[in-house]
Design a protein around this motif. Structure first.
Motif, mmCIF file in Angstrom:
data_model
loop_
_atom_site.group_PDB
_atom_site.id
_atom_site.type_symbol
_atom_site.label_atom_id
_atom_site.label_comp_id
_atom_site.label_asym_id
_atom_site.label_seq_id
_atom_site.Cartn_x
_atom_site.Cartn_y
_atom_site.Cartn_z
ATOM 1 N N TYR A 1 -9.808 44.795 -9.485
ATOM 2 C CA TYR A 1 -8.681 45.187 -8.704
ATOM 3 C C TYR A 1 -7.626 46.025 -9.132
ATOM 4 O O TYR A 1 -7.081 46.820 -8.654
ATOM 5 C CB TYR A 1 -8.399 43.758 -7.630
ATOM 6 N N CYS B 1 -10.677 51.832 -1.913
ATOM 7 C CA CYS B 1 -11.615 50.823 -1.734
ATOM 8 C C CYS B 1 -12.758 51.105 -1.217
ATOM 9 O O CYS B 1 -13.702 50.086 -0.995
ATOM 10 C CB CYS B 1 -10.771 49.827 -0.602
ATOM 11 N N GLN C 1 -11.543 43.096 -2.663
ATOM 12 C CA GLN C 1 -10.231 44.219 -2.750
ATOM 13 C C GLN C 1 -10.001 44.595 -1.460
ATOM 14 O O GLN C 1 -8.844 44.828 -1.205
ATOM 15 C CB GLN C 1 -10.827 45.296 -3.450
ATOM 16 N N TYR D 1 -7.215 43.111 0.405
ATOM 17 C CA TYR D 1 -5.687 43.661 -0.075
ATOM 18 C C TYR D 1 -5.377 44.869 0.247
ATOM 19 O O TYR D 1 -4.174 45.151 0.473
ATOM 20 C CB TYR D 1 -5.846 43.272 -1.517
ATOM 21 N N GLU E 1 -13.458 40.001 -10.502
ATOM 22 C CA GLU E 1 -13.021 40.740 -9.389
ATOM 23 C C GLU E 1 -11.423 41.027 -9.358
ATOM 24 O O GLU E 1 -11.162 42.132 -8.889
ATOM 25 C CB GLU E 1 -13.162 39.828 -8.077
ATOM 26 N N LYS E 2 -10.568 40.201 -9.991
ATOM 27 C CA LYS E 2 -9.364 40.479 -10.019
ATOM 28 C C LYS E 2 -8.959 41.625 -11.153
ATOM 29 O O LYS E 2 -8.134 42.538 -10.958
ATOM 30 C CB LYS E 2 -8.457 39.266 -10.678
ATOM 31 N N MET F 1 -10.530 36.948 -2.664
ATOM 32 C CA MET F 1 -9.830 36.955 -4.171
ATOM 33 C C MET F 1 -9.463 35.522 -5.016
ATOM 34 O O MET F 1 -9.679 35.113 -5.922
ATOM 35 C CB MET F 1 -8.906 37.916 -4.433
ATOM 36 N N THR G 1 -13.431 53.600 -7.504
ATOM 37 C CA THR G 1 -13.867 52.162 -7.001
ATOM 38 C C THR G 1 -15.094 51.844 -7.843
ATOM 39 O O THR G 1 -15.149 50.688 -8.662
ATOM 40 C CB THR G 1 -14.268 52.021 -5.620
ATOM 41 N N HIS H 1 -16.458 43.579 -6.108
ATOM 42 C CA HIS H 1 -15.294 44.205 -6.265
ATOM 43 C C HIS H 1 -14.833 44.500 -4.915
ATOM 44 O O HIS H 1 -13.663 44.481 -4.629
ATOM 45 C CB HIS H 1 -15.490 45.103 -7.303
ATOM 46 N N ASP I 1 -8.406 49.391 -10.338
ATOM 47 C CA ASP I 1 -8.604 50.365 -9.384
ATOM 48 C C ASP I 1 -7.116 50.509 -8.614
ATOM 49 O O ASP I 1 -7.045 51.649 -8.370
ATOM 50 C CB ASP I 1 -9.115 49.496 -8.134
ATOM 51 N N CYS I 2 -6.225 49.523 -8.741
ATOM 52 C CA CYS I 2 -4.873 50.046 -8.018
ATOM 53 C C CYS I 2 -3.913 51.109 -9.037
ATOM 54 O O CYS I 2 -3.316 51.831 -8.423
ATOM 55 C CB CYS I 2 -3.964 48.691 -7.799
#
Length: 518
Positions: free
Chosen positions: A153, A435, A460, A463, A149-150, A227, A442, A456, A156-157
């Motif tokens: 993230y 997101c 996400q 955040y 998941e992290k 997260m 995504t 995910h 994706d960022c």
């Protein structure tokens, strides 16, 4: 289909995004959710006739999405990348890289920071970013217990948020073309679309804060909400993927090289160097450093780079007697087949985008919110409308295409800063693109990290929404006093907010400390 476009469907226009997002959260199955949403929507578009709606879904949306040259180029690119990634992994180069890098990058925080920096380096493509950076760090992230998941993230960022601030790639070219149209209509010649776009960059709060937040969360481990639970699970149990989670691509199995073969790092480094040299040589020939490069050229550069890198990697594998030529081809085709799930999801996502356009989702959202517009509040309201619209449709470019012709003329009429309004539109468009579970970037972040897509999305969105709320406040204040100094204020507020949220959730969930790997 043409008749459907002139019908006012009212609140029914909200059914496609609401159904897709709601079903995705409930069923945790993105394909089923997208499929049901599309077929229900096409049934509505065709007079509530399910039989005609079913055939229309295939003919008018799925086939049409594949007729789009950009989409077919993207699918081809993903298949090529899938084959390269499979052979790169099975050649042992990634294993050797992991063994070497782990001597220095020996904590989860350092690994996440490396993923973030890698994402910043691949600034020239939002669609290719996750698929380039993800596989490079996959084995290392697994060893250092970075939750999928992290991982997703951070990938994706560093896709759309960074691309949205670069004027010479597809994102910037597209945004400036929309701005240029409105300047011409208004008869404004003293400033250019380039001027407006570049002045909007320091006011693009969502892009800047998202990129910064990903780096902060990587190096400080100030996670919170779902997260934090995912990170604790990975560190405590070693399960980087939630039990029962379905990764968006096949996970890398434990590598078993032929007897007597030792993993060598150059089998990874040399193909990657070839990849970058070919890619940037082509882009440089197209004027990357001094002019605007078309999206087709960027995708051509990426595909060319990966094809050349694949050929070089095959030669290395044969030379080092890792695999013979036929085995290399078998591994490559296997990697390509692993991308089929992603291709199906992308076709469905593109089809849903076509459906939302036909049923008038974006137009309806704009219509019901127009009465709220006010000169001083315009940046804040435009950002909010863009955020909702992009979340519902999963498209940033479509959102900009709707809002630019509406908000920019209003800004010109009311004397509101054009760079500020442009920044508000782009920032709002980014939120959903970043997101939304039906956004291609995504989806690709889930693929690049081999993460369960709904996991995910669910980890996400808190955040992304944290950043969006701060942006809403910043655009509200900037409506009265637009200045780049607002970005500095936003950064300070962001750091304070995420630190506070981290402390609150640590009391609730605890915090498994990062372990140093020897």
């Amino acid at each position: 289909m043409d008749a459907a476009q002139v019908v006012d469907y009212g609140m029914l226009a909200l059914i496609p995004p609401i159904l897709a997002i709601g079903l995705a959260i409930w069923t945790k199955n993105i394909i089923v959710s997208l499929f049901i949403s599309i077929i229900v929507s096409t049934t509505i578009l065709n007079g509530w006739n399910p039989i005609v709606g079913f055939t229309s879904m295939i003919k008018d949306y799925m086939f049409v999405s594949l007729e789009d040259s950009m989409n077919t180029q993207a699918l081809f690119m993903m298949v090529i990348i899938g084959g390269f990634v499979a052979l790169l992994t099975q050649s042992g180069g990634a294993m050797a890289f992991t063994d070497m890098v782990t001597k220095k990058v020996n904590t989860r925080a350092k690994c996440e920071g490396g993923i973030w920096l890698g994402g910043l380096f691949v600034w020239f493509t939002d669609n290719g970013n996750s698929l380039i950076v993800g596989p490079i760090f996959e084995a290392l992230a697994e060893r250092l217990r970075v939750s999928r998941e992290k991982f997703a993230y951070i990938l994706d960022c560093t896709t759309s948020p960074i691309c949205a601030m670069i004027p010479i790639i597809g994102w910037g070219v597209y945004a400036m073309s929309l701005i240029e149209t409105e300047l011409e209509v208004a008869g404004i010649h003293e400033v250019t679309s380039w001027d407006v776009f570049m002045q909007a960059v320091p006011l693009n709060f969502y892009a800047i804060l998202t990129l910064l937040m990903a780096g902060i969360m990587a190096f400080t481990q100030w996670d919170y909400g779902p997260m934090l639970r995912a990170q604790n699970r990975a560190m405590k149990t070693g399960e980087t993927l939630r039990a029962g989670g379905t990764p968006m691509r096949s996970e890398t199995k434990k590598l078993e090289l032929p007897k007597g073969v030792t993993p060598k790092i150059y089998t990874m480094i040399v193909p990657l160097v070839v990849l970058l040299v070919v890619m940037f040589s082509y882009l440089t020939a197209k004027g990357l450093w001094y002019t605007k490069v078309a999206g087709t050229d960027i995708r051509t550069a990426i595909a060319s780079g990966f094809l050349c890198a694949t050929l070089v990697l095959i030669a290395i594998c044969v030379k080092e007697k890792i695999y013979d030529f036929n085995k290399c081809l078998s591994i490559i085709t296997g990697g390509m087949s692993n991308m089929m799930f992603m291709c199906v999801v992308l076709v469905l996502a593109w089809s849903l985008s076509g459906v939302t356009k036909a049923i008038g989702t974006a137009a309806y959202l704009t219509e019901i919110s127009q009465g709220l517009l006010n000169p001083a509040l315009l940046p804040c309201i435009v950002f909010a409308i863009g955020a909702v619209m992009s979340l519902a449709t999963g498209t940033s470019w479509g959102t900009m295409a709707i809002l630019m012709p509406i908000a920019l003329p209003m800004a010109i009429t009311f004397g509101v800063s054009l760079p500020l309004i442009s920044a508000a539109i782009i920032s709002g468009s980014l939120y959903g693109d970043h997101c939304s579970p039906i956004s291609d970037t995504t989806i690709l972040a889930s693929i690049g990290s081999a993460c369960d897509h709904i996991d995910h999305f669910e980890t996400q969105i808190p955040y992304a929404t944290t950043v969006a709320v701060i942006c809403l406040a910043m655009f509200l204040v900037a409506g009265w006093n637009p200045t780049p100094l607002m970005t500095l204020v936003a950064i300070i507020v962001l750091i304070a907010v995420i630190f506070t949220l981290h402390k609150i959730y640590v009391k609730k969930y605890g915090h498994e400390k990062d372990l140093v790997k020897a």
